[in-house]
Design a protein around this motif. Sequence first.
Motif, PDB file in Angstrom:
ATOM      1  N   LEU A  68       0.858  -1.015  -0.033  1.00 18.46           N
ATOM      2  CA  LEU A  68       0.209   0.151  -0.006  1.00 18.46           C
ATOM      3  C   LEU A  68       0.702   1.218  -0.170  1.00 18.46           C
ATOM      4  N   ASN A  72       0.622   3.832  -2.856  1.00 15.44           N
ATOM      5  CA  ASN A  72       0.099   5.181  -2.371  1.00 15.44           C
ATOM      6  C   ASN A  72       1.120   6.162  -2.972  1.00 15.44           C
ATOM      7  N   LEU A  90      -3.997   2.328  -8.421  1.00 17.13           N
ATOM      8  CA  LEU A  90      -5.446   2.371  -8.170  1.00 17.13           C
ATOM      9  C   LEU A  90      -5.975   0.993  -7.921  1.00 17.13           C
ATOM     10  N   GLN A  91      -5.624   0.014  -8.688  1.00 16.30           N
ATOM     11  CA  GLN A  91      -6.147  -1.294  -8.773  1.00 16.30           C
ATOM     12  C   GLN A  91      -5.545  -2.274  -7.478  1.00 16.30           C
ATOM     13  N   ILE A  93      -4.439  -0.609  -4.572  1.00 15.83           N
ATOM     14  CA  ILE A  93      -4.948  -0.218  -3.626  1.00 15.83           C
ATOM     15  C   ILE A  93      -6.414  -1.080  -3.240  1.00 15.83           C
ATOM     16  N   ALA A  94      -7.209  -0.850  -4.274  1.00 17.68           N
ATOM     17  CA  ALA A  94      -8.463  -1.388  -3.996  1.00 17.68           C
ATOM     18  C   ALA A  94      -8.492  -3.024  -3.755  1.00 17.68           C
ATOM     19  N   GLN A  97      -7.623  -3.162  -0.151  1.00 16.47           N
ATOM     20  CA  GLN A  97      -8.715  -2.752   0.641  1.00 16.47           C
ATOM     21  C   GLN A  97      -9.865  -3.888   0.514  1.00 16.47           C
ATOM     22  N   GLU A 105     -14.202   1.820   0.495  1.00 20.76           N
ATOM     23  CA  GLU A 105     -12.932   2.605   0.252  1.00 20.76           C
ATOM     24  C   GLU A 105     -12.315   2.328  -1.092  1.00 20.76           C
ATOM     25  N   ALA A 106     -12.397   0.974  -1.287  1.00 28.97           N
ATOM     26  CA  ALA A 106     -12.034   0.304  -2.519  1.00 28.97           C
ATOM     27  C   ALA A 106     -12.553   0.899  -4.000  1.00 28.97           C
ATOM     28  N   ARG A 108     -14.368   4.048  -3.892  1.00 29.18           N
ATOM     29  CA  ARG A 108     -13.812   5.287  -3.891  1.00 29.18           C
ATOM     30  C   ARG A 108     -12.340   5.312  -4.570  1.00 29.18           C
ATOM     31  N   THR A 109     -11.756   4.367  -4.052  1.00 35.01           N
ATOM     32  CA  THR A 109     -10.309   4.359  -4.798  1.00 35.01           C
ATOM     33  C   THR A 109     -10.401   4.224  -6.348  1.00 35.01           C
ATOM     34  N   ARG A 112     -11.348   7.120  -8.665  1.00 37.92           N
ATOM     35  CA  ARG A 112     -10.425   8.377  -9.011  1.00 37.92           C
ATOM     36  C   ARG A 112     -10.017   8.014 -10.603  1.00 37.92           C
TER      37      ARG A 112
END
Length: 142
Positions: A68, A72, A90-91, A93-94, A97, A105-106, A108-109, A112
Amino acid sequence: MTFTVTRSGDAEADQTVDFATSIGGGDNAEADLTKALPWISEPRSRDSLLRTLAQNRERNLGDDEAALEAFNAIIADKERIGSADNYGALQGIARIQTRRGQYDEALRTLDRANLDRLQGTWRDNILKSIEAVNKAKREGAK
Protein backbone atom coordinates in the motif's frame (compact mmCIF):
# COMPACT_ATOMS: atom_id res chain seq x y z
CA MET A 1 13.13 -5.95 -15.94
CA THR A 2 15.99 -3.53 -16.26
CA PHE A 3 15.99 0.03 -15.03
CA THR A 4 18.74 2.30 -16.28
CA VAL A 5 19.32 5.43 -14.27
CA THR A 6 21.44 8.33 -15.46
CA ARG A 7 22.52 10.99 -13.03
CA SER A 8 23.75 14.25 -14.43
CA GLY A 9 25.02 17.47 -12.95
CA ASP A 10 27.79 15.96 -10.86
CA ALA A 11 31.00 17.96 -10.80
CA GLU A 12 33.13 15.01 -11.91
CA ALA A 13 31.05 13.52 -14.73
CA ASP A 14 27.76 11.93 -15.59
CA GLN A 15 27.14 8.69 -13.77
CA THR A 16 25.17 5.73 -15.06
CA VAL A 17 23.92 2.95 -12.86
CA ASP A 18 22.50 -0.21 -14.39
CA PHE A 19 20.11 -2.15 -12.22
CA ALA A 20 18.39 -5.44 -13.00
CA THR A 21 15.97 -7.57 -11.02
CA SER A 22 13.17 -10.05 -11.48
CA ILE A 23 9.71 -9.57 -10.02
CA GLY A 24 9.79 -13.22 -8.95
CA GLY A 25 12.71 -12.62 -6.61
CA GLY A 26 10.83 -11.88 -3.39
CA ASP A 27 13.32 -10.65 -0.78
CA ASN A 28 16.09 -10.25 -3.37
CA ALA A 29 13.88 -8.13 -5.61
CA GLU A 30 12.79 -6.06 -2.60
CA ALA A 31 16.42 -5.31 -1.73
CA ASP A 32 17.39 -4.50 -5.32
CA LEU A 33 14.36 -2.31 -5.99
CA THR A 34 14.75 -0.45 -2.70
CA LYS A 35 18.42 0.24 -3.47
CA ALA A 36 17.56 1.57 -6.93
CA LEU A 37 14.73 3.87 -5.83
CA PRO A 38 16.88 6.80 -4.60
CA TRP A 39 18.69 6.90 -7.96
CA ILE A 40 15.54 7.36 -10.04
CA SER A 41 14.19 10.86 -10.38
CA GLU A 42 12.38 10.68 -13.74
CA PRO A 43 8.69 10.42 -12.73
CA ARG A 44 7.56 7.67 -15.12
CA SER A 45 10.57 5.47 -14.38
CA ARG A 46 10.09 6.04 -10.66
CA ASP A 47 6.40 5.12 -10.87
CA SER A 48 7.27 1.98 -12.81
CA LEU A 49 9.81 0.94 -10.20
CA LEU A 50 7.37 1.73 -7.38
CA ARG A 51 4.68 -0.38 -9.06
CA THR A 52 7.11 -3.29 -9.43
CA LEU A 53 8.09 -2.86 -5.78
CA ALA A 54 4.44 -2.78 -4.70
CA GLN A 55 3.57 -5.87 -6.75
CA ASN A 56 6.53 -7.76 -5.32
CA ARG A 57 5.45 -6.85 -1.80
CA GLU A 58 1.84 -7.81 -2.44
CA ARG A 59 2.30 -10.99 -4.48
CA ASN A 60 5.62 -12.45 -3.39
CA LEU A 61 6.14 -11.17 0.15
CA GLY A 62 2.49 -11.00 1.25
CA ASP A 63 3.11 -7.60 2.85
CA ASP A 64 -0.03 -5.61 2.09
CA GLU A 65 0.94 -2.68 4.31
CA ALA A 66 4.27 -2.16 2.51
CA ALA A 67 2.56 -2.70 -0.86
CA LEU A 68 0.00 0.00 0.00
CA GLU A 69 2.82 2.39 0.84
CA ALA A 70 4.39 1.88 -2.60
CA PHE A 71 1.07 1.99 -4.48
CA ASN A 72 0.11 5.21 -2.67
CA ALA A 73 3.47 6.78 -3.51
CA ILE A 74 2.60 6.42 -7.20
CA ILE A 75 -0.63 8.40 -6.97
CA ALA A 76 0.29 10.78 -4.16
CA ASP A 77 -0.11 14.40 -5.21
CA LYS A 78 -1.71 13.39 -8.52
CA GLU A 79 -4.85 15.31 -9.32
CA ARG A 80 -5.22 13.51 -12.63
CA ILE A 81 -4.78 9.78 -13.12
CA GLY A 82 -3.56 8.90 -16.59
CA SER A 83 -0.71 6.42 -16.85
CA ALA A 84 -0.70 2.63 -16.69
CA ASP A 85 1.23 2.82 -13.43
CA ASN A 86 -1.41 5.19 -11.99
CA TYR A 87 -4.26 2.85 -12.94
CA GLY A 88 -2.31 -0.17 -11.73
CA ALA A 89 -1.72 1.56 -8.40
CA LEU A 90 -5.44 2.28 -8.00
CA GLN A 91 -6.23 -1.35 -8.72
CA GLY A 92 -3.57 -2.54 -6.27
CA ILE A 93 -4.89 -0.28 -3.50
CA ALA A 94 -8.45 -1.44 -4.19
CA ARG A 95 -7.41 -5.12 -4.09
CA ILE A 96 -5.85 -4.67 -0.68
CA GLN A 97 -8.79 -2.64 0.62
CA THR A 98 -11.14 -5.36 -0.65
CA ARG A 99 -9.18 -8.10 1.14
CA ARG A 100 -9.51 -6.02 4.30
CA GLY A 101 -13.28 -5.74 3.85
CA GLN A 102 -13.02 -2.01 3.08
CA TYR A 103 -15.38 -2.25 0.12
CA ASP A 104 -16.64 1.34 0.05
CA GLU A 105 -13.07 2.65 0.31
CA ALA A 106 -12.03 0.36 -2.55
CA LEU A 107 -14.85 1.69 -4.73
CA ARG A 108 -13.86 5.28 -3.90
CA THR A 109 -10.27 4.44 -4.82
CA LEU A 110 -11.34 3.04 -8.20
CA ASP A 111 -13.58 6.06 -8.74
CA ARG A 112 -10.41 8.17 -8.96
CA ALA A 113 -9.84 6.56 -12.38
CA ASN A 114 -12.73 8.71 -13.67
CA LEU A 115 -14.53 5.91 -15.47
CA ASP A 116 -16.65 8.33 -17.52
CA ARG A 117 -13.51 9.52 -19.33
CA LEU A 118 -11.79 6.15 -19.73
CA GLN A 119 -11.81 4.19 -22.96
CA GLY A 120 -10.50 0.89 -24.22
CA THR A 121 -8.51 -1.55 -22.13
CA TRP A 122 -8.21 0.59 -19.01
CA ARG A 123 -11.96 1.18 -18.94
CA ASP A 124 -12.50 -2.58 -19.17
CA ASN A 125 -9.88 -3.26 -16.48
CA ILE A 126 -11.28 -0.71 -14.05
CA LEU A 127 -14.82 -2.05 -14.65
CA LYS A 128 -13.57 -5.56 -13.85
CA SER A 129 -11.99 -4.27 -10.66
CA ILE A 130 -15.26 -2.56 -9.66
CA GLU A 131 -17.13 -5.80 -10.37
CA ALA A 132 -14.65 -7.76 -8.22
CA VAL A 133 -15.13 -5.34 -5.29
CA ASN A 134 -18.92 -5.50 -5.61
CA LYS A 135 -18.82 -9.31 -5.75
CA ALA A 136 -16.62 -9.47 -2.63
CA LYS A 137 -18.97 -7.02 -0.91
CA ARG A 138 -22.00 -9.18 -1.69
CA GLU A 139 -20.22 -12.33 -0.53
CA GLY A 140 -19.01 -10.57 2.61
CA ALA A 141 -22.57 -9.58 3.46
CA LYS A 142 -23.76 -13.21 3.43
